[in-house]
Design a protein around this motif. Structure first.
Motif, PDB file in Angstrom:
ATOM      1  N   GLN A 399       0.810  -1.212   0.000  1.00 12.55           N
ATOM      2  CA  GLN A 399       0.000   0.000   0.000  1.00 12.55           C
ATOM      3  C   GLN A 399       0.845   1.265   0.000  1.00 12.55           C
ATOM      4  O   GLN A 399       0.364   2.330  -0.397  1.00 12.55           O
ATOM      5  N   SER A 400       2.117   1.148   0.416  1.00  9.04           N
ATOM      6  CA  SER A 400       2.986   2.330   0.406  1.00  9.04           C
ATOM      7  C   SER A 400       3.738   2.479  -0.908  1.00  9.04           C
ATOM      8  O   SER A 400       4.521   3.414  -1.073  1.00  9.04           O
ATOM      9  N   ASN A 457       4.914   6.196   2.201  1.00  6.85           N
ATOM     10  CA  ASN A 457       3.571   6.770   2.087  1.00  6.85           C
ATOM     11  C   ASN A 457       3.630   8.288   2.034  1.00  6.85           C
ATOM     12  O   ASN A 457       2.898   8.930   1.277  1.00  6.85           O
ATOM     13  N   HIS A 461       2.434   9.372  -1.558  1.00  3.04           N
ATOM     14  CA  HIS A 461       1.036   9.824  -1.512  1.00  3.04           C
ATOM     15  C   HIS A 461       0.947  11.155  -0.778  1.00  3.04           C
ATOM     16  O   HIS A 461       0.302  11.276   0.269  1.00  3.04           O
ATOM     17  N   GLY A 465      -1.171  10.899   2.331  1.00  4.17           N
ATOM     18  CA  GLY A 465      -0.495   9.808   3.019  1.00  4.17           C
ATOM     19  C   GLY A 465       0.602  10.177   3.999  1.00  4.17           C
ATOM     20  O   GLY A 465       1.296   9.282   4.485  1.00  4.17           O
ATOM     21  N   SER A 475      -5.903   1.470  -0.351  1.00 14.37           N
ATOM     22  CA  SER A 475      -5.754   2.630   0.529  1.00 14.37           C
ATOM     23  C   SER A 475      -5.760   3.948  -0.235  1.00 14.37           C
ATOM     24  O   SER A 475      -6.355   4.939   0.212  1.00 14.37           O
ATOM     25  N   ASP A 476      -5.092   3.992  -1.381  1.00 18.49           N
ATOM     26  CA  ASP A 476      -4.961   5.241  -2.129  1.00 18.49           C
ATOM     27  C   ASP A 476      -6.326   5.844  -2.446  1.00 18.49           C
ATOM     28  O   ASP A 476      -6.602   7.018  -2.165  1.00 18.49           O
ATOM     29  N   THR A 477      -7.211   5.025  -2.993  1.00 19.60           N
ATOM     30  CA  THR A 477      -8.538   5.529  -3.362  1.00 19.60           C
ATOM     31  C   THR A 477      -9.377   5.840  -2.130  1.00 19.60           C
ATOM     32  O   THR A 477     -10.052   6.881  -2.060  1.00 19.60           O
ATOM     33  N   ALA A 480      -7.840   9.045  -0.145  1.00 15.83           N
ATOM     34  CA  ALA A 480      -7.831  10.277  -0.937  1.00 15.83           C
ATOM     35  C   ALA A 480      -9.240  10.860  -1.047  1.00 15.83           C
ATOM     36  O   ALA A 480      -9.440  12.073  -0.952  1.00 15.83           O
TER      37      ALA A 480
END
Length: 864
Positions: A399-400, A457, A461, A465, A475-477, A480
């Motif tokens: 996820q990072s 992160n 992000h 992040g 996680s990104d979607t 954010a």
């Protein structure tokens, strides 16, 4: 003179060393780091030049990125070059230094290793000469020990005890001592009073770090203690003298004179400023102080003690976490200090400083003895060590934006990442309970890897992040859009806040149980991310978001508030408190029918934490009423609650007899946590009765006694079976809490409140009560026998022993004897019996507890 970083320069000095000779400066080596590769974090520096057998050898330290401190050596036939280089040693970070030889022809490199709080450790590394090059180490390694005779020099070691007695002609201070600042030599003496170091005040200072005449010497590893005796007869108003451990985050214990009275105080710097954490009145003029340092496996924790007679040591204040920091990069140092804040001219006399390479007060205060709980804990550690940390870390790397080092676990991948946080808590708890080195090694590895993920992160992000450390899929979607108030992706995901809560708790526990400062920093950075990601949400949006299971997010923000004192975290804890539950519970309204049970319990743990830290009665009422409702009306005989993960209403209570999804392990895990918090505020026997019932009957049984697997559900269905997990398989939620359960068995056996010791549980164990200087051993095979016995095995102290009169012993049946003499009392079942007296070594007492068959009356379920 040779200087520079990577590009090393050389210049000839004037004959009187007053400056550089004009026109002699030149570049000696263009890139001295080259032997260590081209990806260098710290360029070659720290030049030391030697001439051996007609050749010149230049030693430098360099640090490849992602590697360790490394020795590089260059040689030349002329001092001006040209130089050719080699990588000379790359092991353990041992580097920086040069060459020495012995009269009998042996060669060594004297080098250093930075090792956490203890700082710089000197190493002698064997050297052989091959083809005109010095070859460092044994097969490329820096040996930890060498077979060398003891030193016969003036100073036998780099640190030493000192009785402050001096023979005629000997130096006033041996070289093991150093002053923290340039001293005022008129204000100290080892002759003004024979056998004492006298430190006199000559100016006023506002803080300890400004004190000019603080005399220090280094600490040593892996463990050490420093002790002194202090005469405070001639100290003046505002003076402060004692023993310190000096670094940026220092700690000290000493005597302070205020308003004409003497007090023993402990001061620590945990978060950037000095805090006086304990003060004890002193009525005599001589007092002893001791500091014990544990650097094993980079534990880096110290404890301070005082004694009134030099024999019985009493813990003071709180453990000092000893992080390595650059302002005092040589590591922690013992120090003897005395400074004035109001009047000058007072003095303190130190009788001795005694250094030992051992400590007495180490490890857990409560150790388990042989029995079912110790067996379960030890088996659980074996189970934990079968898990692959890289697989547990895979969701965080993914996820990072980093590539996982191993494939993630496939079970429950929609909740990917939650078990990693539980695992971090579990290895922290088990290391604190047992000192298991592998648990500590895994914890340190995970923290380092997670730090990489958190940094990634932040850079990968930047819009959402900074500080994030979760393994939540997509996680990104999710985050954010969440930050902008769009909950579409958030609601489509599987309980994101519940997921990240486990890592919040893991980081907190890594700091709380082991003193890992990096974990604390990462935890607070993660908390700041939580503040940022919710900053734009209105209170209405927050409450709508909390309709989705979110673990104990209010609890971790309350913890952050306690750690820092920053109000922003307490505000966040309240914003994360779900009013759907808080409001009715605070006014005594049970609205739990058909609600998911383990969604609610962590919320209430947070309510209690907020109440304890803020004093707000609304949160306290809600926590107490919830506990009473669940334990008195919604729990089965073995302490568990819920069926199909929910609290049933009256009409559905009969399901318990048929349902295969009985009480969930996670529920009892969290109910015991809530019970501990409530007991801390109000030590009632009712809380301990419930804790015992659930611990013995539910938690202990959730582990397979041979394989160490964990149970999800414990059905009340007659003759039904249970399903246990296997390592690296079946990653349901109760596997995570199960990892922690069996490392916490020593937490609630004994508790302390002021001068009272509460005996809560009858579990074979040994207590090291540091504040009183006593050790107590409890021997029992309960519940297989109806008695327990305790014995003072070390020390003597006056205190009140609070013995729990269990609810399962009928009135008048409990018998207590001290040294075989009966003790009279009037207490009743489900209360505590107070026995106030002086307890001495070899004194023992027994409790006969004839058990009756208790009836667990749950009014909601009586008609089923």
């Amino acid at each position: 003179m040779i200087w520079g970083v990577s590009k090393l320069k050389m210049v000839e000095l004037k004959a009187d060393l007053s400056g550089m000779k004009a026109g002699t400066e030149r570049v000696l080596i263009e890139n001295a780091s080259a032997p260590a590769g081209d990806n260098i974090m710290l360029g070659a520096e720290g030049s030391q030049l030697f001439k051996v057998n007609g050749k010149y050898y230049l030693f430098n330290i360099t640090w490849p990125r992602g590697g360790m401190r490394t020795v590089v050596v260059h040689r030349a036939d002329q001092i001006t070059g040209p130089y050719e280089g080699k990588l000379a040693l790359q092991d353990l970070g041992v580097a920086q230094g040069g060459l020495i030889d012995t009269p009998d022809g042996h060669w060594y490199a004297y080098l250093f290793r930075d090792y956490g709080g203890v700082g710089r450790i000197p190493y002698l590394v064997p050297v052989k000469w091959e083809d005109g090059w010095p070859v460092l180490g044994v097969h490329g390694k820096a040996p930890e020990t060498l077979d060398l005779p003891a030193s016969k020099g003036l100073i036998p070691g780099i640190a030493a005890s000192d009785e402050f007695t001096r023979k005629k002609g000997s130096p006033a201070l041996p070289l093991v001592w150093q002053w923290n600042h340039n001293p005022d030599h008129t204000l100290w003496s080892v002759t003004a009073r024979k056998g004492y170091l006298r430190l006199k005040t000559g100016r006023t200072d506002t803080s300890f770090v400004q004190a000019r005449n603080t005399l220090t010497q280094r600490t040593i590893g892996p463990v050490c203690s420093g002790a002194t005796s202090l005469d405070v007869s001639h100290m003046k108003e505002g003076d402060f003298a004692g023993l310190c451990l000096l670094q940026k985050n220092y700690g000290l214990a000493g005597v302070k004179i205020k308003n004409g009275s003497k007090s023993i105080v402990m001061v620590t710097v945990a978060s950037g400023k000095a805090v006086e954490v304990q003060s004890i009145p002193l009525t005599q003029n001589t007092v002893f102080f001791k500091a014990e340092c544990n650097f094993k496996e980079r534990t880096d924790v110290a404890h301070f003690f005082y004694s009134l007679d030099g024999k019985s040591w009493i813990s003071i204040g709180e453990p000092l976490k000893m992080p390595y920091t650059l302002p005092h990069f040589m590591g922690y140092r013992f120090g003897l200090f005395n400074y004035a804040t109001q009047k000058t001219g007072g003095f303190a006399d130190f009788d001795f400083f005694r250094l030992e390479d051992k400590i007495v007060h180490t490890g857990s205060d409560v150790g388990l003895l042989d029995g079912p709980f110790k067996h379960a804990r030890d088996l659980n550690i074996q189970t934990l060590l079968q898990y692959d940390t890289d697989r547990l870390l895979a969701p965080y790397r993914k996820q990072s934006g980093l590539s996982p080092k191993a494939p993630g676990y496939p079970n429950w991948d929609g909740l990917d990442g939650h078990v990693g946080g539980h695992y971090l808590s579990a290895v922290a708890m088990n290391y604190a309970a047992t000192g298991n080195a592998e648990c500590k090694k895994r914890l340190d590895y995970m923290i380092a890897e997670l730090k990489t993920c958190q940094d990634a992160n932040t850079s990968n992000h930047p819009e959402w992040g900074a500080g994030y450390l979760g393994g939540v899929p997509n996680s990104d979607t999710i985050w954010a859009t969440f930050k902008k108030g769009d909950f579409t992706a958030y609601r489509a995901a599987w309980v994101p806040w519940y997921n990240v809560h486990k890592m919040y708790a893991g980081l907190r526990d890594a700091w709380l149980y082991t003193g890992n400062e990096a974990a604390k920093t990462m935890f607070l950075h993660f908390c700041d991310w939580g503040l940022t990601i919710t900053a734009a949400l209105s209170d209405e949006q927050m409450q709508a978001m909390l309709d989705t299971e979110h673990g104990g997010m209010n609890e971790v923000f309350a913890d952050a508030y306690q750690m820092t004192g920053q109000e922003k975290y307490l505000t966040a804890a309240k914003r994360f408190s779900h009013r759907m539950l808080l409001d009715p519970m605070s006014v005594g309204q049970d609205n739990l029918d058909n609600k998911h049970a383990n969604t609610q319990i962590p919320k209430v743990i947070g309510f209690q934490r907020i109440a304890a830290l803020s004093g707000e009665e609304k949160y306290a009422h809600a926590a107490r009423f919830f506990w009473e409702t669940v334990t008195r009306h919604r729990s089965l005989a073995f302490g568990g609650n819920s069926r199909r993960e929910s609290f049933p209403g009256d009409a559905a209570c009969g399901d318990f007899a048929d349902e295969v999804q009985g009480p969930e392990s996670c529920n009892s895990y969290n109910m015991l946590k809530l019970t501990e918090h409530l007991f801390r505020s109000d030590p009632r026997a009712e809380y301990a009765d419930y804790y015992e019932r659930t611990l013995f009957n539910h938690i202990l049984s959730t582990q397979h006694p041979e394989t160490g697997g964990y149970v999800y559900f414990t059905p009340a269905r007659p003759r039904h079976y249970r399903v246990y997990s296997t390592p690296n398989q079946a990653m349901w939620c109760c596997v995570g809490s199960g990892m922690e359960n069996h490392g916490k068995y020593n937490e609630f056996i004994y508790t302390q409140q002021n001068d009272s010791l509460f005996l809560n549980l009858f579990i074979a164990s040994e207590l090291n009560w540091r504040d009183k200087g006593v050790r107590i051993r409890q021997e029992t095979s309960f519940p297989n026998e109806e008695q327990t016995s305790l014995k003072v095995t070390e020390g003597a102290a006056h205190f009140t022993l609070m013995v729990r009169y269990p609810s399962w012993v009928k009135a008048g049946a409990l018998q207590i004897k001290v040294n075989n003499k009966p003790v009279a009392f009037t207490a009743h079942p489900s209360s505590y019996i107070a026995i106030d007296r002086l307890w001495k070594k070899a004194m023992w007492w027994t409790f006969n507890c004839p058990c009756i068959r208790p009836q667990n009356k749950c009014p909601m379920y009586l008609n089923t």
